[in-house]
Design a protein around this motif. Structure first.
Motif, PDB file in Angstrom:
ATOM      1  N   ILE A   1      37.593 -12.151 -44.369  1.00  0.00           N
ATOM      2  CA  ILE A   1      37.588 -13.399 -43.985  1.00  0.00           C
ATOM      3  C   ILE A   1      38.273 -13.656 -42.632  1.00  0.00           C
ATOM      4  O   ILE A   1      38.689 -13.116 -41.782  1.00  0.00           O
ATOM      5  CB  ILE A   1      39.610 -13.289 -45.067  1.00  0.00           C
ATOM      6  CG1 ILE A   1      39.136 -13.082 -46.207  1.00  0.00           C
ATOM      7  CG2 ILE A   1      39.711 -15.379 -44.940  1.00  0.00           C
ATOM      8  CD1 ILE A   1      38.043 -14.131 -47.721  1.00  0.00           C
ATOM      9  N   MET A   2      37.286 -14.765 -42.680  1.00  0.00           N
ATOM     10  CA  MET A   2      37.930 -15.557 -40.563  1.00  0.00           C
ATOM     11  C   MET A   2      38.422 -16.789 -41.337  1.00  0.00           C
ATOM     12  O   MET A   2      37.744 -17.425 -41.936  1.00  0.00           O
ATOM     13  CB  MET A   2      36.258 -15.600 -41.036  1.00  0.00           C
ATOM     14  CG  MET A   2      36.210 -16.177 -39.141  1.00  0.00           C
ATOM     15  SD  MET A   2      34.411 -16.300 -38.322  1.00  0.00           S
ATOM     16  CE  MET A   2      34.037 -14.191 -38.058  1.00  0.00           C
ATOM     17  N   ALA A   3      39.255 -16.488 -40.215  1.00  0.00           N
ATOM     18  CA  ALA A   3      39.335 -17.537 -39.766  1.00  0.00           C
ATOM     19  C   ALA A   3      39.147 -18.947 -38.876  1.00  0.00           C
ATOM     20  O   ALA A   3      38.807 -18.439 -37.175  1.00  0.00           O
ATOM     21  CB  ALA A   3      41.498 -17.692 -38.870  1.00  0.00           C
ATOM     22  N   ASP A   4      38.619 -19.317 -38.689  1.00  0.00           N
ATOM     23  CA  ASP A   4      38.425 -20.730 -38.198  1.00  0.00           C
ATOM     24  C   ASP A   4      39.403 -22.420 -37.836  1.00  0.00           C
ATOM     25  O   ASP A   4      40.123 -22.004 -36.739  1.00  0.00           O
ATOM     26  CB  ASP A   4      37.458 -21.702 -39.192  1.00  0.00           C
ATOM     27  CG  ASP A   4      36.612 -22.233 -37.717  1.00  0.00           C
ATOM     28  OD1 ASP A   4      37.011 -22.944 -36.690  1.00  0.00           O
ATOM     29  OD2 ASP A   4      35.074 -22.920 -38.305  1.00  0.00           O
TER      30      ASP A   4
ATOM     31  N   GLY B   1      41.962  -5.165 -32.262  1.00  0.00           N
ATOM     32  CA  GLY B   1      41.619  -4.655 -32.966  1.00  0.00           C
ATOM     33  C   GLY B   1      41.054  -5.907 -34.478  1.00  0.00           C
ATOM     34  O   GLY B   1      40.067  -5.639 -35.171  1.00  0.00           O
ATOM     35  N   VAL B   2      40.538  -6.982 -33.394  1.00  0.00           N
ATOM     36  CA  VAL B   2      40.353  -8.593 -34.669  1.00  0.00           C
ATOM     37  C   VAL B   2      39.005  -8.993 -33.902  1.00  0.00           C
ATOM     38  O   VAL B   2      39.196  -9.051 -32.683  1.00  0.00           O
ATOM     39  CB  VAL B   2      41.100  -9.194 -34.585  1.00  0.00           C
ATOM     40  CG1 VAL B   2      40.942 -10.524 -35.759  1.00  0.00           C
ATOM     41  CG2 VAL B   2      42.767  -8.696 -35.750  1.00  0.00           C
ATOM     42  N   ALA B   3      37.599  -8.588 -34.558  1.00  0.00           N
ATOM     43  CA  ALA B   3      36.605  -9.780 -33.507  1.00  0.00           C
ATOM     44  C   ALA B   3      36.614 -10.688 -34.246  1.00  0.00           C
ATOM     45  O   ALA B   3      37.028 -11.131 -34.791  1.00  0.00           O
ATOM     46  CB  ALA B   3      35.229  -8.435 -34.135  1.00  0.00           C
ATOM     47  N   CYS B   4      35.367 -11.105 -33.036  1.00  0.00           N
ATOM     48  CA  CYS B   4      35.399 -12.421 -33.032  1.00  0.00           C
ATOM     49  C   CYS B   4      34.191 -13.229 -33.030  1.00  0.00           C
ATOM     50  O   CYS B   4      33.286 -12.302 -32.685  1.00  0.00           O
ATOM     51  CB  CYS B   4      36.314 -13.092 -31.768  1.00  0.00           C
ATOM     52  SG  CYS B   4      37.592 -13.453 -31.420  1.00  0.00           S
TER      53      CYS B   4
ATOM     54  N   ILE C   1      33.272 -11.117 -28.325  1.00  0.00           N
ATOM     55  CA  ILE C   1      32.349 -11.982 -29.349  1.00  0.00           C
ATOM     56  C   ILE C   1      31.386 -10.896 -30.026  1.00  0.00           C
ATOM     57  O   ILE C   1      30.083 -10.710 -29.379  1.00  0.00           O
ATOM     58  CB  ILE C   1      32.017 -13.388 -28.750  1.00  0.00           C
ATOM     59  CG1 ILE C   1      33.770 -13.862 -28.026  1.00  0.00           C
ATOM     60  CG2 ILE C   1      31.313 -13.696 -29.412  1.00  0.00           C
ATOM     61  CD1 ILE C   1      33.088 -14.746 -26.921  1.00  0.00           C
ATOM     62  N   GLN C   2      31.363 -10.580 -31.106  1.00  0.00           N
ATOM     63  CA  GLN C   2      30.049  -9.475 -32.214  1.00  0.00           C
ATOM     64  C   GLN C   2      29.352 -10.792 -33.011  1.00  0.00           C
ATOM     65  O   GLN C   2      28.911 -10.033 -33.187  1.00  0.00           O
ATOM     66  CB  GLN C   2      31.257  -8.984 -32.406  1.00  0.00           C
ATOM     67  CG  GLN C   2      31.832  -7.892 -31.712  1.00  0.00           C
ATOM     68  CD  GLN C   2      32.729  -6.281 -32.534  1.00  0.00           C
ATOM     69  OE1 GLN C   2      32.434  -6.204 -33.355  1.00  0.00           O
ATOM     70  NE2 GLN C   2      33.939  -6.264 -31.795  1.00  0.00           N
ATOM     71  N   TYR C   3      30.099 -11.799 -33.415  1.00  0.00           N
ATOM     72  CA  TYR C   3      29.370 -12.488 -34.646  1.00  0.00           C
ATOM     73  C   TYR C   3      28.952 -13.903 -33.513  1.00  0.00           C
ATOM     74  O   TYR C   3      30.049 -14.551 -33.016  1.00  0.00           O
ATOM     75  CB  TYR C   3      30.027 -12.708 -35.576  1.00  0.00           C
ATOM     76  CG  TYR C   3      30.487 -11.559 -36.247  1.00  0.00           C
ATOM     77  CD1 TYR C   3      29.617 -10.943 -37.199  1.00  0.00           C
ATOM     78  CD2 TYR C   3      31.484 -11.144 -35.994  1.00  0.00           C
ATOM     79  CE1 TYR C   3      30.345  -9.339 -37.183  1.00  0.00           C
ATOM     80  CE2 TYR C   3      32.429 -10.083 -36.738  1.00  0.00           C
ATOM     81  CZ  TYR C   3      31.143  -8.988 -37.318  1.00  0.00           C
ATOM     82  OH  TYR C   3      31.863  -7.971 -38.128  1.00  0.00           O
ATOM     83  N   PHE C   4      28.024 -14.684 -33.597  1.00  0.00           N
ATOM     84  CA  PHE C   4      27.228 -16.102 -32.890  1.00  0.00           C
ATOM     85  C   PHE C   4      26.809 -17.012 -34.167  1.00  0.00           C
ATOM     86  O   PHE C   4      25.833 -16.819 -35.424  1.00  0.00           O
ATOM     87  CB  PHE C   4      26.428 -15.758 -32.363  1.00  0.00           C
ATOM     88  CG  PHE C   4      26.104 -14.063 -31.291  1.00  0.00           C
ATOM     89  CD1 PHE C   4      26.896 -14.906 -30.526  1.00  0.00           C
ATOM     90  CD2 PHE C   4      25.480 -12.964 -32.176  1.00  0.00           C
ATOM     91  CE1 PHE C   4      27.537 -12.860 -29.855  1.00  0.00           C
ATOM     92  CE2 PHE C   4      26.425 -11.565 -31.183  1.00  0.00           C
ATOM     93  CZ  PHE C   4      26.474 -11.391 -30.100  1.00  0.00           C
TER      94      PHE C   4
END
Length: 352
Positions: free
Chosen positions: A239-242, A287-290, A315-318
């Motif tokens: 789950i990603m927080a935006d 340890g949380v990717a962005c 920053i691993q996702y775009f």
């Protein structure tokens, strides 16, 4: 090197296709352009686009903040006091994150041009970037047809806008999965559209079907952090927080409390590159990717986000497809399918 002037201008740009989410439908955007001029004539440019339903900023409020407290904070300051200048932007007024982002981007652009280096070089490294492509919310068949079209254009990761109705959302996802090749990854963005219990029920159904869902963005209301945590703890899909993350302070609370698995950084939310770096670095320590994302914005602000994305290791996702929605040709970035190439020019790559 003194900052001599800050000027703003505005232009309206139409989208070639309406952009539909659970929160709004956009058919055009206002671009508020900021130009900072140094004493030696070097200019830095930043831009902002308002998104009422996310940031609360309007075109008028962005212009007022830039013409008022932000201009007062910067004019006459030596740009070699660079960190001080960045702090002044953030401290000169409450909120107004879009206006702050535009000024912050312009300052980084001018500073890198002064040293004759690309922004990504100043920020760190340069790793490859592959953006996902967003599929706006619509009827299942319409979304499926667009998804297949985008796969043929070279996009291997699709971001599906959902969140209006869980049953209809499930039909949308199932229809798209049946249409696109098996190796296509999907991301879901509910834009705060589900209740916590609705989210858990739907996500568990997705898990049972073993659908190729990479992660799910902001399933519940931005302020409902306990609801966000309720979902995160009860499902296996990340789950990603935006919309819950506007600042490094917000990010610290989310990662320290394990409210979400991933964070989405957007310059218009956090106030620019300087705050975005804090968020990404703090999350890295936890340890949380962005992901670096964008709303429907101008090429200039998305370009700044792309430079940061290329440079920061966490920053691993775009999600940087916003310029591809505009009726104009993309500037400052080169798109070849999902691949993004940054210009090897000083600053963000703008030419005056």
């Amino acid at each position: 090197m003194r900052i001599d002037s800050l000027k703003i201008s505005r232009e309206k740009t139409r989208l070639h296709t309406p952009f539909k989410t659970a929160l709004r439908t956009a058919v055009e955007i206002d671009c508020i352009q900021v130009e900072i001029t140094l004493h030696n004539g070097i200019k830095g440019r930043g831009e902002a686009s308002p998104t009422y339903v996310i940031t609360g900023d309007s075109t008028e409020s962005i212009e007022a903040a830039l013409n008022g407290p932000i201009r007062e904070a910067l004019i006459g300051l030596d740009i070699f006091y660079f960190q001080e200048a960045l702090k002044r932007i953030q401290a000169c007024c409450v909120g107004n994150t879009s206006a702050k982002a535009a000024a912050d981007i312009a300052l980084f652009d001018a500073y890198c041009k002064l040293w004759n280096i690309p922004l990504f070089s100043f920020l760190g490294d340069q790793k490859p970037i592959q953006t996902c492509m967003t599929i706006g919310v619509d009827e299942p068949e319409a979304m499926s047809a667009i998804a297949l079209e985008k796969v043929k254009e070279g996009f291997r990761i699709l971001k599906l806008k959902v969140g209006e109705d869980p049953k209809l959302d499930m039909a949308r996802i199932e229809t798209i999965i049946k249409t696109v090749p098996d190796d296509i990854k999907l991301r879901l963005d509910a834009n705060q559209g589900w209740t916590p219990k609705q989210a858990v029920k739907l996500i568990r159904e997705l898990q049972q079907e073993d659908f190729p869902i990479e992660f799910i963005e902001q399933p519940v209301k931005a302020q409902d952090l306990e609801g966000l945590k309720f979902v995160t703890e009860r499902v296996d899909i990340p789950i990603m927080a935006d919309e819950s993350v506007f600042s490094a302070r917000d990010a610290l609370k989310i990662v320290s409390g394990h409210y979400a698995d991933l964070l989405n950084i957007k310059l218009m939310k956090c106030g620019g590159i300087s705050e975005a770096i804090k968020i990404a670095s703090m999350a890295e320590a936890a340890g949380v990717a962005c992901m670096i994302g964008s709303m429907i914005e101008s090429p200039q602000s998305v370009g700044a986000a792309a430079h940061l994305a290329a440079a920061h290791p966490n920053i691993q996702y775009f999600d940087l497809d916003a310029p591809l929605w505009l009726s104009m040709e993309p500037q400052y970035l080169i798109y070849e399918g999902e691949n993004i190439t940054l210009p090897n020019k000083p600053g963000i790559g703008t030419v005056f």
